[in-house]
Design a protein around this motif. Structure first.
Motif, PDB file in Angstrom:
ATOM      1  N   VAL A  27       8.545 -13.885 -60.376  1.00 49.92           N
ATOM      2  CA  VAL A  27       7.560 -13.657 -61.446  1.00 49.92           C
ATOM      3  C   VAL A  27       6.174 -13.821 -60.841  1.00 49.92           C
ATOM      4  O   VAL A  27       5.894 -14.820 -60.157  1.00 49.92           O
ATOM      5  CB  VAL A  27       7.760 -14.650 -62.620  1.00 49.92           C
ATOM      6  N   ILE A  28       5.327 -12.822 -61.048  1.00 51.01           N
ATOM      7  CA  ILE A  28       3.935 -12.883 -60.568  1.00 51.01           C
ATOM      8  C   ILE A  28       3.067 -12.537 -61.750  1.00 51.01           C
ATOM      9  O   ILE A  28       3.206 -11.457 -62.331  1.00 51.01           O
ATOM     10  CB  ILE A  28       3.700 -11.869 -59.436  1.00 51.01           C
ATOM     11  N   THR A  29       2.184 -13.446 -62.130  1.00 45.99           N
ATOM     12  CA  THR A  29       1.427 -13.152 -63.339  1.00 45.99           C
ATOM     13  C   THR A  29       0.101 -13.881 -63.422  1.00 45.99           C
ATOM     14  O   THR A  29      -0.113 -14.887 -62.752  1.00 45.99           O
ATOM     15  CB  THR A  29       2.291 -13.451 -64.594  1.00 45.99           C
ATOM     16  N   SER A  30      -0.771 -13.332 -64.254  1.00 46.35           N
ATOM     17  CA  SER A  30      -2.041 -13.969 -64.544  1.00 46.35           C
ATOM     18  C   SER A  30      -2.216 -13.940 -66.060  1.00 46.35           C
ATOM     19  O   SER A  30      -2.549 -12.899 -66.627  1.00 46.35           O
ATOM     20  CB  SER A  30      -3.149 -13.176 -63.846  1.00 46.35           C
ATOM     21  N   GLU A  73      10.679 -20.472 -70.718  1.00 45.66           N
ATOM     22  CA  GLU A  73      11.508 -19.268 -70.869  1.00 45.66           C
ATOM     23  C   GLU A  73      11.600 -18.524 -69.525  1.00 45.66           C
ATOM     24  O   GLU A  73      12.651 -18.012 -69.171  1.00 45.66           O
ATOM     25  CB  GLU A  73      10.873 -18.383 -71.954  1.00 45.66           C
ATOM     26  N   VAL A  74      10.494 -18.518 -68.779  1.00 40.80           N
ATOM     27  CA  VAL A  74      10.494 -17.898 -67.445  1.00 40.80           C
ATOM     28  C   VAL A  74      11.535 -18.589 -66.577  1.00 40.80           C
ATOM     29  O   VAL A  74      12.285 -17.955 -65.841  1.00 40.80           O
ATOM     30  CB  VAL A  74       9.087 -17.980 -66.789  1.00 40.80           C
ATOM     31  N   LYS A  75      11.590 -19.906 -66.705  1.00 39.00           N
ATOM     32  CA  LYS A  75      12.530 -20.679 -65.881  1.00 39.00           C
ATOM     33  C   LYS A  75      13.974 -20.267 -66.199  1.00 39.00           C
ATOM     34  O   LYS A  75      14.811 -20.178 -65.300  1.00 39.00           O
ATOM     35  CB  LYS A  75      12.334 -22.168 -66.172  1.00 39.00           C
ATOM     36  N   ARG A  76      14.210 -19.994 -67.444  1.00 42.38           N
ATOM     37  CA  ARG A  76      15.564 -19.595 -67.833  1.00 42.38           C
ATOM     38  C   ARG A  76      15.931 -18.230 -67.240  1.00 42.38           C
ATOM     39  O   ARG A  76      17.029 -18.027 -66.732  1.00 42.38           O
ATOM     40  CB  ARG A  76      15.660 -19.540 -69.372  1.00 42.38           C
ATOM     41  N   VAL A  77      14.967 -17.285 -67.268  1.00 41.52           N
ATOM     42  CA  VAL A  77      15.316 -15.929 -66.815  1.00 41.52           C
ATOM     43  C   VAL A  77      15.260 -15.770 -65.294  1.00 41.52           C
ATOM     44  O   VAL A  77      15.796 -14.819 -64.746  1.00 41.52           O
ATOM     45  CB  VAL A  77      14.432 -14.840 -67.484  1.00 41.52           C
ATOM     46  N   LEU A  78      14.577 -16.704 -64.628  1.00 37.80           N
ATOM     47  CA  LEU A  78      14.449 -16.618 -63.173  1.00 37.80           C
ATOM     48  C   LEU A  78      15.767 -17.007 -62.502  1.00 37.80           C
ATOM     49  O   LEU A  78      16.425 -17.957 -62.925  1.00 37.80           O
ATOM     50  CB  LEU A  78      13.332 -17.578 -62.734  1.00 37.80           C
ATOM     51  N   LYS A  79      16.134 -16.263 -61.466  1.00 32.65           N
ATOM     52  CA  LYS A  79      17.361 -16.605 -60.726  1.00 32.65           C
ATOM     53  C   LYS A  79      17.199 -17.975 -60.067  1.00 32.65           C
ATOM     54  O   LYS A  79      16.066 -18.376 -59.764  1.00 32.65           O
ATOM     55  CB  LYS A  79      17.605 -15.566 -59.620  1.00 32.65           C
ATOM     56  N   PRO A  80      18.285 -18.671 -59.778  1.00 31.87           N
ATOM     57  CA  PRO A  80      18.164 -19.988 -59.123  1.00 31.87           C
ATOM     58  C   PRO A  80      17.396 -19.901 -57.803  1.00 31.87           C
ATOM     59  O   PRO A  80      16.749 -20.853 -57.390  1.00 31.87           O
ATOM     60  CB  PRO A  80      19.620 -20.400 -58.870  1.00 31.87           C
ATOM     61  N   THR A  81      17.437 -18.734 -57.143  1.00 29.54           N
ATOM     62  CA  THR A  81      16.739 -18.551 -55.861  1.00 29.54           C
ATOM     63  C   THR A  81      15.336 -17.966 -56.052  1.00 29.54           C
ATOM     64  O   THR A  81      14.665 -17.634 -55.079  1.00 29.54           O
ATOM     65  CB  THR A  81      17.530 -17.559 -54.980  1.00 29.54           C
ATOM     66  N   GLY A  82      14.918 -17.859 -57.305  1.00 29.51           N
ATOM     67  CA  GLY A  82      13.684 -17.126 -57.606  1.00 29.51           C
ATOM     68  C   GLY A  82      12.398 -17.873 -57.288  1.00 29.51           C
ATOM     69  O   GLY A  82      12.374 -19.084 -57.050  1.00 29.51           O
ATOM     70  N   THR A  83      11.295 -17.102 -57.275  1.00 29.46           N
ATOM     71  CA  THR A  83       9.965 -17.675 -57.058  1.00 29.46           C
ATOM     72  C   THR A  83       9.051 -17.260 -58.208  1.00 29.46           C
ATOM     73  O   THR A  83       9.274 -16.221 -58.830  1.00 29.46           O
ATOM     74  CB  THR A  83       9.340 -17.177 -55.732  1.00 29.46           C
ATOM     75  N   CYS A  84       8.028 -18.095 -58.470  1.00 29.03           N
ATOM     76  CA  CYS A  84       7.144 -17.829 -59.604  1.00 29.03           C
ATOM     77  C   CYS A  84       5.703 -18.135 -59.204  1.00 29.03           C
ATOM     78  O   CYS A  84       5.402 -19.232 -58.737  1.00 29.03           O
ATOM     79  CB  CYS A  84       7.590 -18.709 -60.774  1.00 29.03           C
ATOM     80  N   TRP A  85       4.821 -17.160 -59.356  1.00 26.72           N
ATOM     81  CA  TRP A  85       3.448 -17.269 -58.892  1.00 26.72           C
ATOM     82  C   TRP A  85       2.503 -17.112 -60.079  1.00 26.72           C
ATOM     83  O   TRP A  85       2.545 -16.095 -60.767  1.00 26.72           O
ATOM     84  CB  TRP A  85       3.160 -16.175 -57.875  1.00 26.72           C
ATOM     85  N   HIS A 171      -0.712 -20.867 -58.263  1.00 30.44           N
ATOM     86  CA  HIS A 171       0.325 -21.879 -58.061  1.00 30.44           C
ATOM     87  C   HIS A 171       1.641 -21.179 -57.742  1.00 30.44           C
ATOM     88  O   HIS A 171       2.011 -20.219 -58.422  1.00 30.44           O
ATOM     89  CB  HIS A 171       0.515 -22.725 -59.318  1.00 30.44           C
ATOM     90  N   PHE A 172       2.312 -21.703 -56.743  1.00 31.12           N
ATOM     91  CA  PHE A 172       3.588 -21.106 -56.331  1.00 31.12           C
ATOM     92  C   PHE A 172       4.710 -22.101 -56.658  1.00 31.12           C
ATOM     93  O   PHE A 172       4.778 -23.182 -56.079  1.00 31.12           O
ATOM     94  CB  PHE A 172       3.501 -20.786 -54.834  1.00 31.12           C
ATOM     95  N   PHE A 173       5.552 -21.705 -57.626  1.00 27.84           N
ATOM     96  CA  PHE A 173       6.634 -22.578 -58.102  1.00 27.84           C
ATOM     97  C   PHE A 173       8.002 -21.997 -57.776  1.00 27.84           C
ATOM     98  O   PHE A 173       8.148 -20.774 -57.669  1.00 27.84           O
ATOM     99  CB  PHE A 173       6.582 -22.705 -59.632  1.00 27.84           C
ATOM    100  N   VAL A 174       8.978 -22.889 -57.658  1.00 28.74           N
ATOM    101  CA  VAL A 174      10.379 -22.464 -57.568  1.00 28.74           C
ATOM    102  C   VAL A 174      11.208 -23.361 -58.482  1.00 28.74           C
ATOM    103  O   VAL A 174      10.742 -24.408 -58.933  1.00 28.74           O
ATOM    104  CB  VAL A 174      10.916 -22.536 -56.112  1.00 28.74           C
ATOM    105  N   LYS A 175      12.463 -22.899 -58.723  1.00 28.49           N
ATOM    106  CA  LYS A 175      13.342 -23.668 -59.617  1.00 28.49           C
ATOM    107  C   LYS A 175      14.179 -24.683 -58.842  1.00 28.49           C
ATOM    108  O   LYS A 175      14.547 -25.721 -59.351  1.00 28.49           O
ATOM    109  CB  LYS A 175      14.339 -22.698 -60.281  1.00 28.49           C
ATOM    110  N   ASN A 176      14.512 -24.300 -57.606  1.00 23.19           N
ATOM    111  CA  ASN A 176      15.431 -25.119 -56.803  1.00 23.19           C
ATOM    112  C   ASN A 176      14.885 -25.359 -55.412  1.00 23.19           C
ATOM    113  O   ASN A 176      14.027 -24.607 -54.949  1.00 23.19           O
ATOM    114  CB  ASN A 176      16.776 -24.389 -56.660  1.00 23.19           C
TER     115      ASN A 176
END
Ligand SMILES: C[S@@+](CC[C@H](N)C(=O)[O-])C[C@H]1O[C@@H](n2cnc3c(N)ncnc32)[C@H](O)[C@@H]1O
Length: 398
Positions: A27-30, A73-85, A171-176
């Motif tokens: 997920v990449i968003t502003s 909600e983003v956390k739910r839809v993101l794959k366990p290996t996913g990244t979020c910016w 900010h660069f986040f991950v779930k795992n």
């Protein structure tokens, strides 16, 4: 099922609910920043019953609460290996970015107060990106980096009692703890205008787009010149000890050599070129301790050096803003999004922008052969984004 390579029209938290669990790679968003811009959108309903535009909440606390609900909600839809910016800006308390006070917005349904927040002193930054980061960590996100997007061409500011802000956070986040990430590299050392074309030690110099080592001579583009030099402090200490023993001043040396370069050698700022050292030796006959290192130049194939792996990419990203004339809001520069996609989403993975705007994220994703998916409330922006994406040619990745 997720319909990919499509922008969903609607209110982000609602549309996200229709996405399956663990389905998105990146997920990449502003999001709209707090109290900065009135996107003139219809008021939207949030889980807590508040109705209005995201970003135009009467307090940043309410704004942050809404953002966090969305990122749950983003956390739910993101794959366990996913990244979020997440690119998020700050606001000064009481400044009313676009002149908005909450009371003026025609979409304002609830009784609003101007956004002069009691808990933050007037004129202070509200620290929204920092608060957001802490709240995300408290919700279980792992924050891997805070990237500074340095804008060399930032807008001039009328303020005279503080500095002009020339950066934003991503900010660069991950779930795992384990996630998909492809390491990115940048040149070891970017040093322009070196006075002589000799590459020092194992560091490389680059020009312009960093691809051409500085010392590639126009007459021989196939090679770069390399010397295996000692530590610069060690050399200047040695040189000064010798000079003091001889009772010679730096000024005398410069006069005799008809050059202002020697004081740089004695100050440990640069090495003499091989040619200079030869002349210096003729004039002063110093000991030969460093002769070999100073005089032996070897040639290395420039071809190999042109694309060295370089060092691990750092956190300050120098990216000029890239205005897109058809959009009335700040759009992502493509160069900002590119390293996020390259590092945070594998080829054929799905990149999602939950506040799509003009669709910059999708443009880059498509070019880099990733799938994409987006959410945007304003149908006009969706049309704009579709037009932009249509013209993108996929990059040939080897
Ligand atoms: C800062 S802009 C994103 C710009 C984008 N990164 C680009 O490069 O064009 C934020 C976008 O969020 C959209 N937006 C605001 N509130 C929304 C909501 N509740 N649901 C969906 N989209 C929304 C706005 O219409 C705007 O296009």
């Amino acid at each position: 099922m997720l319909d990919i390579n499509k922008i969903y029209q609607g209110h982000t938290p609602e549309v996200l609910k229709s996405f399956p669990d663990d389905s998105i790679d990146c997920v990449i968003t502003s999001p709209p920043y707090w109290a900065l811009r009135d996107y003139k959108l219809e008021p939207q309903k949030f889980e807590d019953g508040w109705e209005g535009q995201l970003g135009l909440e009467p307090t940043f606390k309410l704004y942050l609460k809404h953002l966090i609900q969305i990122f749950d909600e983003v956390k739910r839809v993101l794959k366990p290996t996913g990244t979020c910016w997440v690119n998020l800006g700050d606001s000064y308390n009481g400044s009313g970015g676009c002149g908005w006070t909450g009371l003026e917005s025609k979409n304002w349904k609830q009784k609003a107060k101007p956004h002069n927040i009691k808990s933050v002193p007037r004129k202070s930054l509200c620290a929204i990106p920092e608060r957001f980061k802490i709240m995300m960590i408290d919700r279980g996100w792992i924050c891997r980096n805070t990237i500074i997007w340095h804008k060399r061409n930032c807008m001039p500011s009328s303020a005279s009692d503080r500095f002009t802000v020339d950066f934003e956070y991503v900010h660069f986040f991950v779930k795992n703890q384990k996630y998909w990430f492809e390491q990115q590299f940048e040149p070891h050392l970017i040093q322009k205008n070196r006075p002589h074309g000799v590459v020092r030690n194992r560091e490389y110099n680059y020009q312009g787009k960093y691809k051409v080592p500085y010392s590639v001579q126009p007459r021989n583009k196939n090679f770069i010149e390399i010397r295996n030099l000692p530590k610069i402090k060690e050399f200047s200490l040695w040189l000064n000890n010798w000079r003091k023993q001889q009772k010679i001043t730096i000024d005398e040396i410069e006069l005799k050599m008809k050059s202002q370069a020697p004081h740089h050698w004695f100050n440990g700022e640069s090495f003499p070129t091989a040619k200079d050292w030869d002349r210096f030796k003729d004039l002063y006959n110093p000991p030969k301790d460093y002769d070999k290192q100073l005089l032996n130049i070897s040639l290395k194939s420039a071809e190999k050096q042109s694309y060295p792996q370089g060092r691990n990419k750092r956190c300050v990203w120098d990216v000029t803003t890239q205005p897109y004339s058809e959009a009335h809001f700040a759009t992502f520069p493509e160069k900002l999004v590119e390293p996020m996609i390259r590092s945070g989403c594998h080829e054929d993975g799905i990149v999602c922008d939950i506040f799509a705007g003009s669709g910059t994220t999708f443009k880059v994703a498509k070019r880099l052969r990733r799938n994409w998916i987006g959410i945007e409330l304003n149908p006009e922006y969706i049309e704009m984004a579709k037009k932009r994406i249509k013209h993108v040619q996929m990059e040939l990745l080897v």
